[in-house]
Design a protein around this motif. Sequence first.
Motif, PDB file in Angstrom:
ATOM      1  N   PRO A 208      47.026  50.859 -67.952  1.00  0.00           N
ATOM      2  CA  PRO A 208      47.430  52.263 -68.170  1.00  0.00           C
ATOM      3  C   PRO A 208      46.339  53.292 -67.881  1.00  0.00           C
ATOM      4  O   PRO A 208      45.823  53.955 -68.780  1.00  0.00           O
ATOM      5  CB  PRO A 208      47.792  52.266 -69.664  1.00  0.00           C
ATOM      6  CG  PRO A 208      46.850  51.256 -70.256  1.00  0.00           C
ATOM      7  CD  PRO A 208      46.658  50.194 -69.212  1.00  0.00           C
ATOM      8  N   LEU A 209      46.003  53.442 -66.591  1.00  0.00           N
ATOM      9  CA  LEU A 209      45.012  54.446 -66.200  1.00  0.00           C
ATOM     10  C   LEU A 209      45.547  55.231 -65.007  1.00  0.00           C
ATOM     11  O   LEU A 209      46.363  54.701 -64.224  1.00  0.00           O
ATOM     12  CB  LEU A 209      43.683  53.780 -65.825  1.00  0.00           C
ATOM     13  CG  LEU A 209      42.854  53.169 -66.959  1.00  0.00           C
ATOM     14  CD1 LEU A 209      41.629  52.466 -66.382  1.00  0.00           C
ATOM     15  CD2 LEU A 209      42.433  54.203 -67.982  1.00  0.00           C
ATOM     16  N   PRO A 210      45.096  56.481 -64.829  1.00  0.00           N
ATOM     17  CA  PRO A 210      45.503  57.256 -63.649  1.00  0.00           C
ATOM     18  C   PRO A 210      45.052  56.577 -62.354  1.00  0.00           C
ATOM     19  O   PRO A 210      44.096  55.793 -62.355  1.00  0.00           O
ATOM     20  CB  PRO A 210      44.790  58.603 -63.848  1.00  0.00           C
ATOM     21  CG  PRO A 210      44.480  58.670 -65.299  1.00  0.00           C
ATOM     22  CD  PRO A 210      44.239  57.263 -65.739  1.00  0.00           C
TER      23      PRO A 210
ATOM     24  N   LEU B 136      47.071  46.252 -60.180  1.00  0.00           N
ATOM     25  CA  LEU B 136      46.761  46.733 -61.523  1.00  0.00           C
ATOM     26  C   LEU B 136      47.935  47.528 -62.106  1.00  0.00           C
ATOM     27  O   LEU B 136      48.250  47.423 -63.298  1.00  0.00           O
ATOM     28  CB  LEU B 136      45.501  47.601 -61.498  1.00  0.00           C
ATOM     29  CG  LEU B 136      44.191  46.861 -61.232  1.00  0.00           C
ATOM     30  CD1 LEU B 136      43.071  47.850 -60.931  1.00  0.00           C
ATOM     31  CD2 LEU B 136      43.800  45.975 -62.419  1.00  0.00           C
ATOM     32  N   ILE B 137      48.597  48.303 -61.261  1.00  0.00           N
ATOM     33  CA  ILE B 137      49.773  49.052 -61.710  1.00  0.00           C
ATOM     34  C   ILE B 137      50.904  48.097 -62.088  1.00  0.00           C
ATOM     35  O   ILE B 137      51.583  48.284 -63.108  1.00  0.00           O
ATOM     36  CB  ILE B 137      50.231  50.037 -60.611  1.00  0.00           C
ATOM     37  CG1 ILE B 137      49.195  51.143 -60.421  1.00  0.00           C
ATOM     38  CG2 ILE B 137      51.590  50.639 -60.965  1.00  0.00           C
ATOM     39  CD1 ILE B 137      49.482  52.069 -59.258  1.00  0.00           C
TER      40      ILE B 137
ATOM     41  N   MET C 282      58.738  46.624 -55.616  1.00  0.00           N
ATOM     42  CA  MET C 282      58.323  47.363 -54.411  1.00  0.00           C
ATOM     43  C   MET C 282      56.802  47.302 -54.226  1.00  0.00           C
ATOM     44  O   MET C 282      56.299  47.108 -53.126  1.00  0.00           O
ATOM     45  CB  MET C 282      58.774  48.818 -54.525  1.00  0.00           C
ATOM     46  CG  MET C 282      58.463  49.655 -53.298  1.00  0.00           C
ATOM     47  SD  MET C 282      59.327  49.040 -51.840  1.00  0.00           S
ATOM     48  CE  MET C 282      58.697  50.128 -50.593  1.00  0.00           C
ATOM     49  N   TYR C 283      56.075  47.461 -55.336  1.00  0.00           N
ATOM     50  CA  TYR C 283      54.613  47.400 -55.260  1.00  0.00           C
ATOM     51  C   TYR C 283      54.147  46.023 -54.782  1.00  0.00           C
ATOM     52  O   TYR C 283      53.235  45.914 -53.955  1.00  0.00           O
ATOM     53  CB  TYR C 283      53.993  47.707 -56.620  1.00  0.00           C
ATOM     54  CG  TYR C 283      54.041  49.174 -57.006  1.00  0.00           C
ATOM     55  CD1 TYR C 283      54.024  50.179 -56.041  1.00  0.00           C
ATOM     56  CD2 TYR C 283      54.099  49.561 -58.342  1.00  0.00           C
ATOM     57  CE1 TYR C 283      54.065  51.517 -56.388  1.00  0.00           C
ATOM     58  CE2 TYR C 283      54.134  50.902 -58.703  1.00  0.00           C
ATOM     59  CZ  TYR C 283      54.120  51.876 -57.725  1.00  0.00           C
ATOM     60  OH  TYR C 283      54.156  53.202 -58.071  1.00  0.00           O
ATOM     61  N   LEU C 284      54.779  44.967 -55.318  1.00  0.00           N
ATOM     62  CA  LEU C 284      54.370  43.612 -54.945  1.00  0.00           C
ATOM     63  C   LEU C 284      54.647  43.331 -53.471  1.00  0.00           C
ATOM     64  O   LEU C 284      53.837  42.685 -52.794  1.00  0.00           O
ATOM     65  CB  LEU C 284      55.104  42.581 -55.813  1.00  0.00           C
ATOM     66  CG  LEU C 284      54.484  42.302 -57.186  1.00  0.00           C
ATOM     67  CD1 LEU C 284      55.306  41.267 -57.935  1.00  0.00           C
ATOM     68  CD2 LEU C 284      53.046  41.836 -57.054  1.00  0.00           C
TER      69      LEU C 284
ATOM     70  N   LEU D  39      41.830  53.980 -61.511  1.00  0.00           N
ATOM     71  CA  LEU D  39      42.095  52.613 -61.047  1.00  0.00           C
ATOM     72  C   LEU D  39      41.401  52.343 -59.723  1.00  0.00           C
ATOM     73  O   LEU D  39      40.801  51.285 -59.513  1.00  0.00           O
ATOM     74  CB  LEU D  39      43.609  52.386 -60.903  1.00  0.00           C
ATOM     75  CG  LEU D  39      44.430  52.289 -62.188  1.00  0.00           C
ATOM     76  CD1 LEU D  39      45.908  52.147 -61.859  1.00  0.00           C
ATOM     77  CD2 LEU D  39      43.961  51.128 -63.049  1.00  0.00           C
ATOM     78  N   TRP D  40      41.489  53.313 -58.818  1.00  0.00           N
ATOM     79  CA  TRP D  40      40.852  53.136 -57.511  1.00  0.00           C
ATOM     80  C   TRP D  40      39.331  53.071 -57.647  1.00  0.00           C
ATOM     81  O   TRP D  40      38.676  52.227 -57.020  1.00  0.00           O
ATOM     82  CB  TRP D  40      41.240  54.277 -56.571  1.00  0.00           C
ATOM     83  CG  TRP D  40      40.589  54.156 -55.218  1.00  0.00           C
ATOM     84  CD1 TRP D  40      40.987  53.369 -54.181  1.00  0.00           C
ATOM     85  CD2 TRP D  40      39.395  54.816 -54.793  1.00  0.00           C
ATOM     86  NE1 TRP D  40      40.132  53.500 -53.114  1.00  0.00           N
ATOM     87  CE2 TRP D  40      39.138  54.387 -53.464  1.00  0.00           C
ATOM     88  CE3 TRP D  40      38.530  55.734 -55.385  1.00  0.00           C
ATOM     89  CZ2 TRP D  40      38.051  54.839 -52.744  1.00  0.00           C
ATOM     90  CZ3 TRP D  40      37.442  56.189 -54.655  1.00  0.00           C
ATOM     91  CH2 TRP D  40      37.207  55.742 -53.344  1.00  0.00           C
ATOM     92  N   ALA D  41      38.755  53.953 -58.479  1.00  0.00           N
ATOM     93  CA  ALA D  41      37.308  53.983 -58.657  1.00  0.00           C
ATOM     94  C   ALA D  41      36.802  52.663 -59.234  1.00  0.00           C
ATOM     95  O   ALA D  41      35.808  52.091 -58.740  1.00  0.00           O
ATOM     96  CB  ALA D  41      36.914  55.148 -59.569  1.00  0.00           C
TER      97      ALA D  41
END
Length: 265
Positions: A187-189, A181-182, A1-3, A193-195
């Motif tokens: 493995p980060l919140p 990245l997800i 779904m993400y892809l 990840l956005w920052a």
Amino acid sequence: MYLITVVLLIFFNWGFEAKKWQILVRKIENISFIDAYQSVLVGLSLGFISPANLGDFAGRLMKLKSKNRSEGIGLVLLGNGIQFYVSILFGAIAYVVVLSTKDSKIDQIIFIGVILTLILGVMVFTFRGKITAFFTNFQMVKKYENHLKALSEFDLADFKDIFLWAVLRYLTFSLQFVLVLIVFQVPLPFLQLWAISCLVLLFKTIIPPINFVTDLGVREFSALHFFNLYSVNNTSVFTATFFLWLLNILFPVIIGGFLFLKSKL
């Protein structure tokens, strides 16, 4: 779904850029959204194979009438400048997120530089008329005056409109970065990840590419630098950034190349 979402966002990413170009160029000529979209993709393709991304100018001006292409150069610069400022703005926000949890002297120095750049951008916008008038007094700049003529017709409402589309485009490709990245299980919140994605995009913005190889190198190096602050697996980061480059840059470049060749046949 993400892809699937990432792939769909490719068309929104360059669609927002096309809309921004359509708005910019309407000061000298009305072009359709489809023509603007094709111009952006052709510019991306030509910029991919030319030094310092110079082919982007030729591609974007391709759909304009010959008499308007000179003024169009200034519009390309304006559009790039606004997108640059948006990247600096979100990069500053991202630095606040990262520096609140990490103590990096080098990054603190860069953060100060980013803030100063934001202030400079506001000053240039506020006094743009006086600055333009001052520089056109110099003979070396005066011969390029026609390139900048259309810029004098932009008011605050125009800038807000262009800025909005630039922000929408930025949010689109930064979200793409996070989703990839997800997918590759970094493995980060979400906020981290956005920052970090914004910081990678900031470095890609402030370090001008010589060609597509250096563009990719800057993206990879900056990603590894910031993710190392969180002890993230380098292989996952490298694979994710390279995969996003393939989708978001190489794929549109191929389409733009096809459109360019088609226009020449």
